[in-house]
Motif scaffolding. Structure first.
Motif, mmCIF file in Angstrom:
data_model
loop_
_atom_site.group_PDB
_atom_site.id
_atom_site.type_symbol
_atom_site.label_atom_id
_atom_site.label_comp_id
_atom_site.label_asym_id
_atom_site.label_seq_id
_atom_site.Cartn_x
_atom_site.Cartn_y
_atom_site.Cartn_z
ATOM 1 N N LEU A 100 0.835 -1.200 0.000
ATOM 2 C CA LEU A 100 0.000 0.000 0.000
ATOM 3 C C LEU A 100 0.872 1.253 0.000
ATOM 4 N N GLY A 101 1.953 1.218 0.798
ATOM 5 C CA GLY A 101 2.874 2.351 0.825
ATOM 6 C C GLY A 101 3.425 2.644 -0.565
ATOM 7 N N PHE A 102 3.824 1.589 -1.280
ATOM 8 C CA PHE A 102 4.363 1.806 -2.620
ATOM 9 C C PHE A 102 3.293 2.261 -3.609
ATOM 10 N N VAL A 103 2.053 1.754 -3.441
ATOM 11 C CA VAL A 103 0.965 2.213 -4.318
ATOM 12 C C VAL A 103 0.798 3.724 -4.163
ATOM 13 N N VAL A 104 0.776 4.188 -2.893
ATOM 14 C CA VAL A 104 0.600 5.617 -2.639
ATOM 15 C C VAL A 104 1.778 6.404 -3.211
ATOM 16 N N LEU A 105 3.001 5.894 -2.964
ATOM 17 C CA LEU A 105 4.197 6.572 -3.471
ATOM 18 C C LEU A 105 4.151 6.667 -5.000
ATOM 19 N N CYS A 106 3.820 5.553 -5.661
ATOM 20 C CA CYS A 106 3.785 5.538 -7.124
ATOM 21 C C CYS A 106 2.714 6.477 -7.651
ATOM 22 N N ALA A 107 1.543 6.480 -6.990
ATOM 23 C CA ALA A 107 0.468 7.362 -7.426
ATOM 24 C C ALA A 107 0.897 8.815 -7.257
ATOM 25 N N TYR A 108 1.589 9.105 -6.141
ATOM 26 C CA TYR A 108 2.048 10.466 -5.882
ATOM 27 C C TYR A 108 3.048 10.906 -6.953
ATOM 28 N N ILE A 109 4.028 10.030 -7.227
ATOM 29 C CA ILE A 109 5.030 10.369 -8.248
ATOM 30 C C ILE A 109 4.354 10.598 -9.598
ATOM 31 N N ALA A 110 3.416 9.682 -9.957
ATOM 32 C CA ALA A 110 2.730 9.820 -11.243
ATOM 33 C C ALA A 110 1.957 11.134 -11.293
ATOM 34 N N ALA A 111 1.271 11.466 -10.189
ATOM 35 C CA ALA A 111 0.492 12.708 -10.166
ATOM 36 C C ALA A 111 1.399 13.924 -10.288
ATOM 37 N N ARG A 112 2.574 13.876 -9.619
ATOM 38 C CA ARG A 112 3.531 14.982 -9.726
ATOM 39 C C ARG A 112 4.020 15.134 -11.161
ATOM 40 N N ILE A 113 4.382 13.983 -11.766
ATOM 41 C CA ILE A 113 4.892 14.043 -13.138
ATOM 42 C C ILE A 113 3.829 14.608 -14.074
ATOM 43 N N LYS A 114 2.582 14.168 -13.851
ATOM 44 C CA LYS A 114 1.508 14.591 -14.746
ATOM 45 C C LYS A 114 1.306 16.098 -14.727
ATOM 46 N N ALA A 115 1.537 16.690 -13.541
ATOM 47 C CA ALA A 115 1.285 18.118 -13.400
ATOM 48 C C ALA A 115 2.442 18.973 -13.917
ATOM 49 N N THR A 116 3.533 18.349 -14.317
ATOM 50 C CA THR A 116 4.675 19.145 -14.759
ATOM 51 C C THR A 116 4.792 19.144 -16.268
ATOM 52 N N ARG A 117 5.845 19.832 -16.702
ATOM 53 C CA ARG A 117 6.196 19.924 -18.103
ATOM 54 C C ARG A 117 6.309 18.543 -18.754
ATOM 55 N N VAL A 118 6.874 17.575 -17.993
ATOM 56 C CA VAL A 118 7.080 16.238 -18.551
ATOM 57 C C VAL A 118 5.743 15.592 -18.913
ATOM 58 N N GLY A 119 4.788 15.667 -17.983
ATOM 59 C CA GLY A 119 3.481 15.076 -18.223
ATOM 60 C C GLY A 119 2.781 15.731 -19.399
ATOM 61 N N ARG A 120 2.861 17.065 -19.440
ATOM 62 C CA ARG A 120 2.200 17.767 -20.553
ATOM 63 C C ARG A 120 2.864 17.448 -21.870
ATOM 64 N N ALA A 121 4.193 17.297 -21.857
ATOM 65 C CA ALA A 121 4.902 16.944 -23.093
ATOM 66 C C ALA A 121 4.429 15.584 -23.586
ATOM 67 N N MET A 122 4.279 14.636 -22.642
ATOM 68 C CA MET A 122 3.820 13.302 -23.044
ATOM 69 C C MET A 122 2.425 13.368 -23.644
ATOM 70 N N GLU A 123 1.539 14.150 -23.001
ATOM 71 C CA GLU A 123 0.171 14.240 -23.526
ATOM 72 C C GLU A 123 0.152 14.906 -24.898
ATOM 73 N N ALA A 124 1.072 15.846 -25.095
ATOM 74 C CA ALA A 124 1.158 16.481 -26.411
ATOM 75 C C ALA A 124 1.564 15.456 -27.461
ATOM 76 N N ILE A 125 2.499 14.554 -27.087
ATOM 77 C CA ILE A 125 2.934 13.519 -28.024
ATOM 78 C C ILE A 125 1.767 12.597 -28.372
ATOM 79 N N ARG A 126 0.956 12.283 -27.344
ATOM 80 C CA ARG A 126 -0.195 11.410 -27.595
ATOM 81 C C ARG A 126 -1.162 12.054 -28.586
#
Lengths: 304, 318
Positions: B165-191
């Motif tokens: 559960l700890g790792f699920v939360v950590l992974c979700a947090y990291i993913a959410a952080r990435i999504k909100a940054t330039r990296v996440g937006r760049a990926m969505e632009a590629i999609r």
């Protein structure tokens, strides 16, 4: 490497299994060209008719635990199976494709995966999980020509495939139906504007593709045993074959299928039998890297 | 007001915290909770790759296997403990992610799907045949549980679940952080449009490989977690069929949402259990349910929940 008899034998085996890949690959390509979707249930189009046929052919088979006691003549059974599979194809098109046709390729891929899970478990529930052996239409297992052992079933597979390829050519090049199928594959909107009933052509394409799978299944079952998984590896390799040949390209799918069959048979014998099943995918990844348009080029550019 | 997504996440987290208490003594269900947690990490990784960057992969099970075998090998043969082996699993899967991502850069759609299927099947054959490391079809047994912290032992599924559960939360947090940054937006632009994205100055090569690396790392981490929970691994758990299941979990959950990935993974891990009274035909119903859900729930479970909660908020249907 220098025994010509062994090599000839390997070549015949390879061409036979390659013919099966070619027929299934053809089924993939026809559906892909018609509706732009890769059908993940294609392997089950090989498995299902084999089970249906075996229920009519072998008196000891049980269906849902009930003994069938049927032993009909083989030709009659093959015809019954072909007719039943046409019905199946119509049902498949109606359920797995039609409701999703306007939503892009991903939902259709998922629904064909769902159908595939359904059919495999259906086969297990209906016919049990033990592999079943399919009666060979021939009285002898191997023929002997001066030291060369040939399975008559292999020769039958190669001959039937040759006839089907000729049929495919005549259908597409010489008949109005084939022209309409090609037109639909090239541009659905324009085809519809020209008065082609695109919906009907798509249904016919699905039926044709299912029948190609059915024939492959009936041909390959006497060599492999009939299991719920029998179609999955055949389908994956056929898919690889169609990409090696150039996806969307019909001659490419046929040549790709034959080539993969021959190469993996030789590779399995001379290099490593445990990695036989990897050979098709190693060839595939090599082709994707070096010549992504496939050996024969492709009709639709999707890779850029 | 707190955003609705966070409320759902908080409720789900509290429910998850209570699961080992609710199912206390029922090892079977607790194991299932661990598996659901592990799979939700795999599916989140796939969500980054497919849901954000738009790159199809049917090799998540292979990455899961690489993570599981790396961790199993280093704990049973080399004598590392779980916490030392875990980073190695992540590293190994990430490196393989680069190895797969790089040659696949030129491919998209069905072609990419097929290349990843090929990679997955080759990986499984290597797991079966490289007996010196993987012990072939027999698999690796006796994988140790993580060392106890103080008096808390992680031998039981109940306590192990909290690590997961700890790792699920950590992974979700990291993913959410990435999504909100330039990296996440760049990926969505590629999609949305790769050509337009690269015209905007996005280094598409870099972000596509990064997406593969993230998907691989998530699956590698999950593989390590899985190996130390069931303590036995064998090649047939990392098949093409399993990769397909991960894909279905993601699509049914809602492909570009982190919550959707977790929800899809948890639900489809538990669905066969709910259907178990149907005896051996439950997989048939499962297959039919997949078809029905994709037809009737176009935006996945998350879409369904959003539509429902919108209706609750505005009863007039405005």
């Amino acid at each position: 490497m220098h025994d010509p008899i062994v090599n000839l034998q390997l070549l015949i085996n390879g061409l036979a299994i390659g013919s099966i890949y070619a027929l299934v690959a053809l089924g993939f390509v026809l559906i892909y060209n018609a509706v732009g979707v890769v059908n993940f249930a294609q392997g089950d189009f090989v498995m299902l008719p084999s089970y249906v046929a075996i229920s009519f052919l072998v008196p000891t088979i049980t269906v849902f635990g009930f003994a069938m006691h049927w032993q009909l003549p083989a030709i009659g059974v093959y015809l019954i199976v072909l007719v039943l599979m046409i019905g199946f194809a119509l049902l498949f098109t109606r359920i797995a494709y039609a409701p999703l046709r306007d939503r892009g390729w991903m939902p259709v891929v998922i629904s064909t995966i769902g159908v595939s899970i359904f059919l495999r478990n259906f086969a297990q529930v209906t016919w049990g999980s033990q592999p079943l052996s399919f009666p060979s239409p021939f009285a002898v297992d191997t023929l002997d020509f001066a030291g060369l052992h040939v399975r008559p079933q292999d020769l039958l597979i190669i001959a039937v495939t040759a006839v089907l390829i000729a049929f495919q050519y005549v259908l597409f090049e010489k008949t109005p139906l084939g022209k309409q199928m090609q037109a639909t594959a090239q541009d659905r909107t324009t085809a519809r504007l020209l008065g082609i009933r695109v919906g009907r052509i798509v249904s016919i394409t699905f039926i044709y593709s299912v029948l190609l799978g059915t024939i492959s299944g009936l041909l390959v079952s006497p060599i492999f045993s009939v299991t719920k998984e029998m179609g999955s590896l055949i389908a994956l390799k056929a898919f690889a074959a169609s990409i090696v040949g150039g996806f969307g390209n019909i001659p490419g799918a046929i040549v790709g299928g034959l080539a993969i069959g021959v190469i993996e048979t030789f590779g399995g014998f001379y290099i490593s039998s445990s990695y036989t099943d990897a050979i098709a995918f190693i060839i595939l990844i090599g082709v994707l890297l070096l010549r992504p348009q496939g050996l024969f080029g492709e009709r639709i550019a999707e890779k850029a | 007001m707190i955003p609705r997504g966070w409320v759902f996440a908080l409720v789900a987290f509290v429910v998850a915290l209570l699961l080992p208490v609710i199912f206390r003594g029922n090892d079977y269900l607790l194991n299932l909770c661990v598996v659901a947690g592990v799979y939700s990490i795999v599916v989140m990784g796939l969500g980054i790759l497919l849901g954000w960057a738009g790159q199809m992969s049917l090799a998540q099970a292979a990455f899961l296997g690489i993570g599981a075998y790396t961790s199993a090998y280093f704990t049973t043969h080399v004598g590392l403990n779980f916490w030392q082996a875990l980073p190695l699993s992540i590293l190994m899967s990430a490196l393989v992610g680069v190895g797969v991502g790089y040659p696949c850069l030129r491919l998209s759609g069905h072609y990419l799907a097929l290349a990843t299927i090929g990679f997955g099947i080759i990986t499984q054959l290597v797991l079966i045949n490289w007996k010196a490391v993987t012990n072939g079809s027999d698999g690796i047994t006796g994988i140790p549980a993580p060392p106890p912290i103080g008096s808390i032992s992680f031998e039981s599924y109940g306590t192990y679940f909290y690590i997961v559960l700890g790792f699920v939360v950590l992974c979700a947090y990291i993913a959410a952080r990435i999504k909100a940054t330039r990296v996440g937006r760049a990926m969505e632009a590629i999609r949305e449009n790769e050509l337009a994205a690269s015209a905007m100055g996005i280094n598409t090569t870099r972000y596509k490989i990064l997406a593969f690396v993230l998907a691989g790392s998530y699956a590698g981490l999950a593989g390590s977690l899985l190996a130390h929970s069931i303590k036995f691994i064998s090649p047939d758990s990392y098949s093409f069929d399993q990769s397909v299941v991960f894909l279905v979990m993601l699509i049914l959950g809602g492909s570009s949402s982190i919550g959707g990935a977790i929800l899809g993974a948890a639900l489809l891990t538990l669905l066969p259990e709910v259907l178990r009274p149907l005896k051996n035909s439950y997989i048939m119903v499962y297959g039919a349910a997949v078809v029905a859900m994709i037809i009737f729930m176009p935006r996945g479970l998350v879409g369904l929940i959003e539509a429902f909660s919108n209706r609750l908020r505005r009863p007039e249907g405005v």
